[in-house]
Design a protein around this motif. Structure first.
Motif, PDB file in Angstrom:
ATOM      1  N   SER A 179       0.852  -1.191   0.000  1.00  0.00           N
ATOM      2  CA  SER A 179       0.000   0.000   0.000  1.00  0.00           C
ATOM      3  C   SER A 179       0.884   1.237   0.000  1.00  0.00           C
ATOM      4  O   SER A 179       2.011   1.211   0.479  1.00  0.00           O
ATOM      5  CB  SER A 179      -0.942   0.026   1.204  1.00  0.00           C
ATOM      6  OG  SER A 179      -0.202   0.158   2.398  1.00  0.00           O
ATOM      7  N   ALA A 180       0.356   2.323  -0.545  1.00  0.00           N
ATOM      8  CA  ALA A 180       1.086   3.600  -0.572  1.00  0.00           C
ATOM      9  C   ALA A 180       0.082   4.731  -0.729  1.00  0.00           C
ATOM     10  O   ALA A 180      -0.856   4.634  -1.509  1.00  0.00           O
ATOM     11  CB  ALA A 180       2.083   3.624  -1.720  1.00  0.00           C
ATOM     12  N   ARG A 181       0.302   5.785   0.033  1.00  0.00           N
ATOM     13  CA  ARG A 181      -0.565   6.960  -0.029  1.00  0.00           C
ATOM     14  C   ARG A 181       0.276   8.201   0.257  1.00  0.00           C
ATOM     15  O   ARG A 181       1.288   8.148   0.923  1.00  0.00           O
ATOM     16  CB  ARG A 181      -1.686   6.910   1.022  1.00  0.00           C
ATOM     17  CG  ARG A 181      -2.665   5.773   0.864  1.00  0.00           C
ATOM     18  CD  ARG A 181      -3.548   5.967  -0.352  1.00  0.00           C
ATOM     19  NE  ARG A 181      -4.529   4.924  -0.472  1.00  0.00           N
ATOM     20  CZ  ARG A 181      -4.357   3.766  -1.090  1.00  0.00           C
ATOM     21  NH1 ARG A 181      -3.196   3.474  -1.625  1.00  0.00           N
ATOM     22  NH2 ARG A 181      -5.304   2.885  -1.185  1.00  0.00           N
ATOM     23  N   ARG A 182      -0.201   9.341  -0.170  1.00  0.00           N
ATOM     24  CA  ARG A 182       0.459  10.607   0.145  1.00  0.00           C
ATOM     25  C   ARG A 182       0.066  11.020   1.554  1.00  0.00           C
ATOM     26  O   ARG A 182      -1.117  11.029   1.904  1.00  0.00           O
ATOM     27  CB  ARG A 182       0.044  11.674  -0.852  1.00  0.00           C
ATOM     28  CG  ARG A 182       0.716  13.000  -0.567  1.00  0.00           C
ATOM     29  CD  ARG A 182       0.832  13.834  -1.822  1.00  0.00           C
ATOM     30  NE  ARG A 182       1.534  15.065  -1.562  1.00  0.00           N
ATOM     31  CZ  ARG A 182       2.855  15.190  -1.517  1.00  0.00           C
ATOM     32  NH1 ARG A 182       3.616  14.150  -1.733  1.00  0.00           N
ATOM     33  NH2 ARG A 182       3.417  16.350  -1.269  1.00  0.00           N
ATOM     34  N   MET A 223       3.665   0.776   2.745  1.00  0.00           N
ATOM     35  CA  MET A 223       4.077  -0.470   3.372  1.00  0.00           C
ATOM     36  C   MET A 223       4.439  -1.438   2.262  1.00  0.00           C
ATOM     37  O   MET A 223       3.847  -1.399   1.181  1.00  0.00           O
ATOM     38  CB  MET A 223       2.953  -1.052   4.224  1.00  0.00           C
ATOM     39  CG  MET A 223       2.652  -0.223   5.441  1.00  0.00           C
ATOM     40  SD  MET A 223       1.538  -1.047   6.602  1.00  0.00           S
ATOM     41  CE  MET A 223       0.051  -1.186   5.627  1.00  0.00           C
ATOM     42  N   ALA A 224       5.393  -2.282   2.573  1.00  0.00           N
ATOM     43  CA  ALA A 224       5.819  -3.271   1.588  1.00  0.00           C
ATOM     44  C   ALA A 224       6.292  -4.520   2.284  1.00  0.00           C
ATOM     45  O   ALA A 224       6.767  -4.470   3.427  1.00  0.00           O
ATOM     46  CB  ALA A 224       6.946  -2.702   0.720  1.00  0.00           C
ATOM     47  N   TRP A 225       6.158  -5.630   1.600  1.00  0.00           N
ATOM     48  CA  TRP A 225       6.782  -6.864   2.064  1.00  0.00           C
ATOM     49  C   TRP A 225       8.202  -6.820   1.544  1.00  0.00           C
ATOM     50  O   TRP A 225       8.435  -6.689   0.343  1.00  0.00           O
ATOM     51  CB  TRP A 225       6.043  -8.094   1.522  1.00  0.00           C
ATOM     52  CG  TRP A 225       6.718  -9.333   2.000  1.00  0.00           C
ATOM     53  CD1 TRP A 225       6.496  -9.982   3.172  1.00  0.00           C
ATOM     54  CD2 TRP A 225       7.770 -10.034   1.339  1.00  0.00           C
ATOM     55  NE1 TRP A 225       7.347 -11.045   3.283  1.00  0.00           N
ATOM     56  CE2 TRP A 225       8.144 -11.105   2.165  1.00  0.00           C
ATOM     57  CE3 TRP A 225       8.438  -9.860   0.137  1.00  0.00           C
ATOM     58  CZ2 TRP A 225       9.145 -11.990   1.827  1.00  0.00           C
ATOM     59  CZ3 TRP A 225       9.437 -10.752  -0.190  1.00  0.00           C
ATOM     60  CH2 TRP A 225       9.775 -11.798   0.636  1.00  0.00           C
ATOM     61  N   VAL A 226       9.156  -6.874   2.466  1.00  0.00           N
ATOM     62  CA  VAL A 226      10.574  -6.816   2.116  1.00  0.00           C
ATOM     63  C   VAL A 226      11.255  -8.001   2.800  1.00  0.00           C
ATOM     64  O   VAL A 226      11.039  -8.226   3.991  1.00  0.00           O
ATOM     65  CB  VAL A 226      11.204  -5.488   2.607  1.00  0.00           C
ATOM     66  CG1 VAL A 226      12.670  -5.408   2.264  1.00  0.00           C
ATOM     67  CG2 VAL A 226      10.464  -4.299   2.013  1.00  0.00           C
ATOM     68  N   PRO A 227      12.091  -8.749   2.090  1.00  0.00           N
ATOM     69  CA  PRO A 227      12.800  -9.855   2.736  1.00  0.00           C
ATOM     70  C   PRO A 227      13.644  -9.363   3.913  1.00  0.00           C
ATOM     71  O   PRO A 227      14.155  -8.234   3.890  1.00  0.00           O
ATOM     72  CB  PRO A 227      13.710 -10.410   1.641  1.00  0.00           C
ATOM     73  CG  PRO A 227      13.167  -9.883   0.363  1.00  0.00           C
ATOM     74  CD  PRO A 227      12.450  -8.613   0.687  1.00  0.00           C
ATOM     75  N   ALA A 228      13.785 -10.185   4.933  1.00  0.00           N
ATOM     76  CA  ALA A 228      14.515  -9.802   6.141  1.00  0.00           C
ATOM     77  C   ALA A 228      15.914  -9.285   5.827  1.00  0.00           C
ATOM     78  O   ALA A 228      16.391  -8.355   6.475  1.00  0.00           O
ATOM     79  CB  ALA A 228      14.585 -10.986   7.107  1.00  0.00           C
ATOM     80  N   ALA A 229      16.568  -9.832   4.821  1.00  0.00           N
ATOM     81  CA  ALA A 229      17.920  -9.402   4.475  1.00  0.00           C
ATOM     82  C   ALA A 229      17.966  -7.951   3.992  1.00  0.00           C
ATOM     83  O   ALA A 229      19.000  -7.299   4.091  1.00  0.00           O
ATOM     84  CB  ALA A 229      18.502 -10.317   3.401  1.00  0.00           C
ATOM     85  N   LEU A 230      16.850  -7.433   3.488  1.00  0.00           N
ATOM     86  CA  LEU A 230      16.783  -6.049   2.999  1.00  0.00           C
ATOM     87  C   LEU A 230      16.084  -5.118   3.983  1.00  0.00           C
ATOM     88  O   LEU A 230      16.025  -3.918   3.751  1.00  0.00           O
ATOM     89  CB  LEU A 230      16.039  -5.998   1.661  1.00  0.00           C
ATOM     90  CG  LEU A 230      16.625  -6.792   0.503  1.00  0.00           C
ATOM     91  CD1 LEU A 230      15.724  -6.678  -0.720  1.00  0.00           C
ATOM     92  CD2 LEU A 230      18.028  -6.346   0.185  1.00  0.00           C
ATOM     93  N   ALA A 231      15.554  -5.665   5.073  1.00  0.00           N
ATOM     94  CA  ALA A 231      14.692  -4.897   5.975  1.00  0.00           C
ATOM     95  C   ALA A 231      15.436  -4.272   7.145  1.00  0.00           C
ATOM     96  O   ALA A 231      14.938  -4.231   8.253  1.00  0.00           O
ATOM     97  CB  ALA A 231      13.564  -5.790   6.478  1.00  0.00           C
ATOM     98  N   THR A 232      16.614  -3.754   6.914  1.00  0.00           N
ATOM     99  CA  THR A 232      17.380  -3.084   7.958  1.00  0.00           C
ATOM    100  C   THR A 232      16.912  -1.632   8.064  1.00  0.00           C
ATOM    101  O   THR A 232      16.793  -0.950   7.044  1.00  0.00           O
ATOM    102  CB  THR A 232      18.881  -3.120   7.612  1.00  0.00           C
ATOM    103  OG1 THR A 232      19.272  -4.467   7.405  1.00  0.00           O
ATOM    104  CG2 THR A 232      19.708  -2.518   8.717  1.00  0.00           C
TER     105      THR A 232
END
Length: 74
Positions: A19-22, A32-41
């Protein structure tokens, strides 16, 4: 932007914007986004591929909410 791909450093699809909104308060887009744990720092930069464009976004792990209701009472 919903459904846009989050790319890994090699440029392969690794996640997805959910989801994304101004934000009027922040005067920018938040999402919000689903991001793999390795990229979620926290503070990491990720690339979003959307309609032929590449956008940069910053990972923020803290939630955007006001548990004390301070903004509501401002």
């Amino acid at each position: 932007m919903e459904g846009a791909a989050i790319l890994d450093p090699a440029g392969a699809a690794a996640g997805q914007v959910t989801s994304a909104r101004r934000s009027r308060r922040l005067a920018t887009v938040i999402g919000m986004a689903w991001v793999p744990a390795a990229l979620a720092t926290d503070g990491a930069t990720v690339t979003i591929a959307d309609r032929g464009s590449r956008l940069q976004a910053t990972v923020v792990t803290e939630p955007f909410y006001d548990p004390g209701g301070e903004l509501l009472r401002s």
